[in-house]
Design a protein around this motif. Structure first.
Motif, PDB file in Angstrom:
ATOM      1  N   VAL A  91       0.825  -1.198   0.000  1.00  0.00           N
ATOM      2  CA  VAL A  91       0.000   0.000   0.000  1.00  0.00           C
ATOM      3  C   VAL A  91       0.864   1.255   0.000  1.00  0.00           C
ATOM      4  CG1 VAL A  91      -1.960  -1.092   1.152  1.00  0.00           C
ATOM      5  CG2 VAL A  91      -0.146  -0.088   2.523  1.00  0.00           C
ATOM      6  N   MET A  92       0.213   2.371  -0.203  1.00  0.00           N
ATOM      7  CA  MET A  92       0.856   3.675  -0.147  1.00  0.00           C
ATOM      8  C   MET A  92      -0.066   4.617   0.608  1.00  0.00           C
ATOM      9  SD  MET A  92       0.167   5.108  -4.036  1.00  0.00           S
ATOM     10  CE  MET A  92       0.581   6.805  -3.617  1.00  0.00           C
ATOM     11  N   VAL A  93       0.475   5.745   1.040  1.00  0.00           N
ATOM     12  CA  VAL A  93      -0.362   6.771   1.657  1.00  0.00           C
ATOM     13  C   VAL A  93      -0.223   8.050   0.852  1.00  0.00           C
ATOM     14  CG1 VAL A  93      -0.319   5.859   4.002  1.00  0.00           C
ATOM     15  CG2 VAL A  93       1.483   7.407   3.259  1.00  0.00           C
ATOM     16  N   GLU A  94      -1.285   8.838   0.900  1.00  0.00           N
ATOM     17  CA  GLU A  94      -1.325  10.076   0.143  1.00  0.00           C
ATOM     18  C   GLU A  94      -1.971  11.154   1.005  1.00  0.00           C
ATOM     19  OE1 GLU A  94      -1.807   9.759  -4.278  1.00  0.00           O
ATOM     20  OE2 GLU A  94      -3.691  10.760  -3.796  1.00  0.00           O
ATOM     21  N   GLN A  95      -1.431  12.339   0.901  1.00  0.00           N
ATOM     22  CA  GLN A  95      -2.016  13.476   1.608  1.00  0.00           C
ATOM     23  C   GLN A  95      -3.429  13.730   1.103  1.00  0.00           C
ATOM     24  OE1 GLN A  95      -0.188  17.301   0.747  1.00  0.00           O
ATOM     25  NE2 GLN A  95      -0.310  17.861   2.908  1.00  0.00           N
ATOM     26  N   PHE A  96      -4.355  13.945   2.025  1.00  0.00           N
ATOM     27  CA  PHE A  96      -5.726  14.253   1.621  1.00  0.00           C
ATOM     28  C   PHE A  96      -5.748  15.611   0.926  1.00  0.00           C
ATOM     29  CE2 PHE A  96      -9.994  15.961   2.220  1.00  0.00           C
ATOM     30  CZ  PHE A  96     -10.783  14.895   1.832  1.00  0.00           C
ATOM     31  N   VAL A  97      -6.415  15.684  -0.219  1.00  0.00           N
ATOM     32  CA  VAL A  97      -6.453  16.916  -1.013  1.00  0.00           C
ATOM     33  C   VAL A  97      -7.787  17.620  -0.792  1.00  0.00           C
ATOM     34  CG1 VAL A  97      -6.345  17.905  -3.321  1.00  0.00           C
ATOM     35  CG2 VAL A  97      -4.932  15.922  -2.752  1.00  0.00           C
ATOM     36  N   PRO A  98      -7.785  18.834  -0.245  1.00  0.00           N
ATOM     37  CA  PRO A  98      -9.032  19.588  -0.040  1.00  0.00           C
ATOM     38  C   PRO A  98      -9.482  20.260  -1.336  1.00  0.00           C
ATOM     39  CG  PRO A  98      -7.196  20.876   0.753  1.00  0.00           C
ATOM     40  CD  PRO A  98      -6.606  19.572   0.274  1.00  0.00           C
ATOM     41  N   PHE A  99      -9.832  19.451  -2.309  1.00  0.00           N
ATOM     42  CA  PHE A  99     -10.184  19.967  -3.627  1.00  0.00           C
ATOM     43  C   PHE A  99     -11.565  20.624  -3.603  1.00  0.00           C
ATOM     44  CE2 PHE A  99     -11.365  15.475  -3.420  1.00  0.00           C
ATOM     45  CZ  PHE A  99     -12.716  15.523  -3.747  1.00  0.00           C
ATOM     46  N   ILE A 100     -11.789  21.512  -4.561  1.00  0.00           N
ATOM     47  CA  ILE A 100     -13.119  22.117  -4.722  1.00  0.00           C
ATOM     48  C   ILE A 100     -13.864  21.482  -5.893  1.00  0.00           C
ATOM     49  CG2 ILE A 100     -12.428  24.298  -3.677  1.00  0.00           C
ATOM     50  CD1 ILE A 100     -12.324  25.487  -6.517  1.00  0.00           C
TER      51      ILE A 100
END
Length: 292
Positions: A91-100
């Motif tokens: 697995v990998m981890v990714e920063q949560f993106v506060p997209f609009i």
């Protein structure tokens, strides 16, 4: 001695989400912060750097959210790890993106390197599953160009041949980040069957066969696609098809799947119109007529 498109090397990079992101980052393409992890301790360390929420992703095989888990705090980690960690190669981890907004571009590349793009679209997601596609996305010319440029660069970098679905995030400050890429005709491009001069499916064949690429222009000012998703588990028993088709301008596609699962994509409806809002109103109404 047989040519295969997309190339095996292209597919090998794309199918491993960590390798895909590493390749993009090495080329200075804008992506969310990420890293590979080997155990829960690595995830906790990543959370200290990225903060929560944090997205845990299976490197192989995940789609429509099935290979993802969002960690809102450390207590979410044991369940998410048990769900995903056994999938090779990890697995990998990714920063949560506060997209609009979530965007997508279908990119077409021929065997000799010619590239064409379909319009940038906005995709409306619920529980990681695409529900609605709006074409074209209503954004500033600068944002549209950023999305098109980033999508083209991603496909060129991987020496892609054929049609590729490129998913992107739009941030509040106008920046666009590359999310993921799919080496095939993509759900976000199904609207092209009726809405564009040449569909993504025909252009995929043209590209891999070495034929001239077809026009990617819209036939109407706007088009909206609404996915038909399973509402239960069991054999398919569709209702309301006649009512949906009674609405002028409705194009209905059912995929021939015999089994329904909650959230499974069973078909879609496309409507062309003078505006996105007008087309979406008709498409959504027709979709409510059908029960799967």
């Amino acid at each position: 001695g047989i040519a295969i498109y997309p190339h095996a090397a292209t597919l090998a990079t794309i199918q491993d989400k960590l390798m895909q992101k590493q390749r993009f980052a090495a080329a200075d393409l804008a992506v969310p912060a990420f890293r590979g992890v080997n155990d829960p301790a690595d995830v906790i360390a990543a959370a200290q750097d990225f903060g929560y929420p944090l997205v845990l992703k299976a490197r192989y095989g995940g789609y429509d959210g099935y290979g993802n888990a969002t960690l809102h705090h450390a207590d979410d980690l044991p369940t998410a790890w048990a769900k995903l960690a056994d999938r090779p190669p990890g697995v990998m981890v990714e920063q949560f993106v506060p997209f609009i907004a979530e965007l997508a571009v279908i990119v077409l590349r021929s065997r000799d390197g010619e590239i064409r793009t379909y319009p940038v679209v906005e995709t409306v997601q619920q529980n990681h599953i695409c529900h609605v596609v709006r074409a074209p996305a209503t954004l500033s010319p600068e944002t549209l160009q950023s999305a098109l440029t980033l999508a083209r660069q991603a496909v060129e970098l991987l020496d892609g041949v054929g049609v590729f679905g490129v998913e992107l995030f739009l941030l509040a400050d106008g920046r666009v980040l590359l999310n993921e890429i799919a080496p095939r005709p993509h759900n976000s491009g199904h609207y092209t069957i009726e809405a564009c001069i040449t569909s993504q499916f025909e252009n995929h064949l043209r590209a891999v066969l070495g034929l001239p690429l077809g026009s990617t222009e819209l036939r109407a000012p706007a088009a909206v696609m609404v996915n038909l998703l399973g509402a239960r588990n069991g054999p398919i028993d569709p209702w309301g098809i006649r009512a949906a088709l009674a609405t002028p301008g409705v194009h209905l596609h059912l995929y021939g799947k015999r089994e329904v699962r909650v959230g499974r994509k069973m078909g879609h409806i496309t409507v062309l119109g003078e505006s996105v809002d007008a087309a979406e109103a008709i498409a959504r109404k027709a979709a409510t007529e059908i029960t799967l």
